[in-house]
Every structure is written in C-alpha cells, then in structure tokens.
Design an enzyme around this catalytic site. Sequence first.
Site: not given
Ligand code: NAD
Length: 367
Positions: A93, A193-198
């Site tokens: 990392k 959490g409904v960002g990219n992954a959610g």
């Molecule tokens: N996207 C990937 O490919 C990937 C791969 C491996 C792990 N992850 C992990 O998955 C998680 C989400 O990743 P992502 O890419 O969706 O990130 P992102 O930043 O697109 O979305 C995260 C979302 O979670 C929300 N959030 C954060 N803390 C919160 C809380 N306490 N309550 C409610 N909402 C909350 C944020 O507002 C944001 O909308 C991270 O922990 C990331 O490390 C993602």
Amino acid sequence: MVKTKEVKQQQQDLSVFGQLAEHNHEKVVFCHDQDTGLKAIIAVHSTVLGPALGGTRMWGYASEAEALEDVLRLSRGMTYKAAISGLNIGGGKAVIIGDAAKDKSEALFRKFGRFIKNLNGCFVTAEDIGTTSKDMEYIRMETEHVAGMPETMGGGGDPSPVMAYGTYMGIKAAAKKAFGTDSLEGKKIAVQGVGNAGAFLVELLAKENTKVFITDIYADRLRDVSSKYGAQVVGMDEIYDLDVDIFSPCGLGGTINDKTINRLKCRVIAGSANNQLRDETVHGQALLERGIYYAPDFLINAGGLINVYAELVGYNRERAYAQAERIYGYTLDLLQKAEEEGIPTQQAAIRMAEKRIAEISKLKSTY
Ligand SMILES: NC(=O)c1ccc[n+]([C@@H]2O[C@H](COP(=O)([O-])OP(=O)(O)OC[C@H]3O[C@@H](n4cnc5c(N)ncnc54)[C@H](O)[C@@H]3O)[C@@H](O)[C@H]2O)c1
C-alpha cells in the site's frame, strides 16, 4: 542508565523497525521531493505470493506517525486479501500525505511514479481513497507498475461493480450458513453507505426482492438509490437499531464497535467496507458470542483487487466476474471452518491466508 523491560518495550513499539517487526513487513520506502512537495510512504508487507499490489491513498494525515500506521495496517490487509482469494500477488500500500483537493499536480504524481519505478516491480499500485484514474495515468507516464487504468487505456476501469458482485456472493454464502438458504428473497437488509460500492450492491439486492434500508452522509446519494431501487432511507444512527436479518457496512471502517454491537439485531454482518471491526480481536470475539455470522471484510470485498489483478494478467471482465463469484465458496468454507474450530471468523480468515502464504513460500524455496 539501565532500561527497564517496560521502557525497552515502549521504545520498540514506537520505533519504525519495531512497527515493521510487529507484522513482519518486508520493506518501507519514504519518498520525499522538495520541488513537488511529495511526501509519501510505500509499504511492502509481503512479496511471497508475487509483487505487492495495493492502492495509493492521498489523505491529510494529522501526523507522519498516523500515516505510517495506516500504510502498515493497510498493506498487511492487502496481503491477506490476495492470499485468501487465491491470487498470485503480495500485499502493499502507499500513502501520500496531503490534501487531495489542493495538493495534487502532474509533477507530484510523476515523481511518485519514479519512486515506484525504482522498486523494480516489487510494488504495483492502483487507485484508492483520494486518488483517481487520472492520477494513475500520470504515474503510468513514469512506470509500468500501475494498474486500475481506464478501459480506454486497456485497463479494467471502475472496480466497484466487480467488488459489489463479490460482496453480494459473500452475503449469500453467509445467509446460507445463518438461514439455511442463500436466497435473499424477503430478507431485511441494512446497507450503511451507498457510494460506489453500496449503490451497486443495493442494485443486486433489489433484484432478489429484498427489503433494503439505506443510510448515508449524502442526501443526494440516498435519493438516487432510493428512487432507483425502492430502498427505504433511514437515519445514520437509526440503522444500528433496525430489526434486520443482515447488516452490510459499505461506508467507512470501524462501525462494528463497543457502542454498536449490542444494538445490532441481525444474524449476519457482511459488507464491502474495509476494517469493519474497530478491534479485530475484541469485536470478532463479541460477534461470535452473540451468534452473529461475520463474513470477513477482506475476503468478501476482494472483488476490487480481483478486478485490478485481472489487468496484470490481461484484462477480461468475464473472467474477473467469474473469479469474484468464487467468493461464495470461499466464504462458506471459511464460516464452516471457524465454526468447527470455535473461533471468530476474522481470526479463521487470517489463519487461512497465513497458511497459504506459508505453504507457497516453502515451494518457492526450490529453484
Ligand atoms: N469501490 C471499491 O472497489 C472497493 C474495493 C474494496 C473495498 N472498498 C471499501 O468499501 C467501502 C466503500 O467504498 P466506495 O468505493 O463505495 O466509497 P465511496 O466513498 O464511493 O462511498 C462510501 C459512502 O459511504 C458513506 N459513509 C461513510 N461513512 C458512513 C457512515 N458512518 N454512515 C453512513 N454512510 C457513511 C459516504 O458518505 C459515501 O457515500 C470503503 O470502506 C472502501 O474501502 C471499496
């Protein structure tokens, strides 16, 4: 002055080598460049299975010690994630200390790329929090040891859909163990959490006629996901008290902790967030005692790494999805093994990853 055992131990804990020794890190590189303002740390935890692959995070760390702690912890997690997913890569990392909104420049990332180049392939990087595919393009101008490139450049593009699919497979496997069936139909699921992954995960869950509850910091994301998939929006604190079958942390880590565990009514915790347990040992054990099946985060969110790894061996999206689908079997085996041994699932997952690393390191001793 004669140092007491306690003082010696404290100094050992604080020293950089002491920290490296704690989890057997191979190498840490401090990168500094006056002209571009680059301050970065690259941690190579293990190259036993292959080159150390891990994202580069750009974050405004409060101190250098905090940055070092983060990069050491995250790189170790990458080793386990790769090992348990059967990938031939090690764990690493990098962190760049700085404000991603203000401190970025082409020169900074290209300089950082030159540091990676000097590692001669023992570290390969990709996007992470605070970095984008544009930043990776700058790194690519200096070194080939970077993945996560846009599809237009022959890369795998956004890893989130493959990651969400793998997490979904992990959720189904945990459901099979907890409820006797992997059908999620009618199940109540809370997604934090409904960002990219959610968002991608909710899309998959909605297809199975589940009842999904969502929460997030951002109202626009909630509106979007709720209107597209019919999920019910709940408050950020309220989510811990819901009467649901499955709790899925997909935001930041550490949300399974002393304050939240006793409030959860679910039988399964399975989500995409990294480091969901605030304290791996304490909270892993607490979940075991409460009879909650926890699908270890680094196992079921490995789809992102799988997608990036696929680039190193010649990207093929179907193959990446097929590999992410295997997370179902891995999770089921892991939950079974943990139950047989009577240990927390996180601990069982770490043991499984370490076992593979130990076995492969032995076979590599034969030239
Ligand atoms: N996207 C990937 O490919 C990937 C791969 C491996 C792990 N992850 C992990 O998955 C998680 C989400 O990743 P992502 O890419 O969706 O990130 P992102 O930043 O697109 O979305 C995260 C979302 O979670 C929300 N959030 C954060 N803390 C919160 C809380 N306490 N309550 C409610 N909402 C909350 C944020 O507002 C944001 O909308 C991270 O922990 C990331 O490390 C993602």
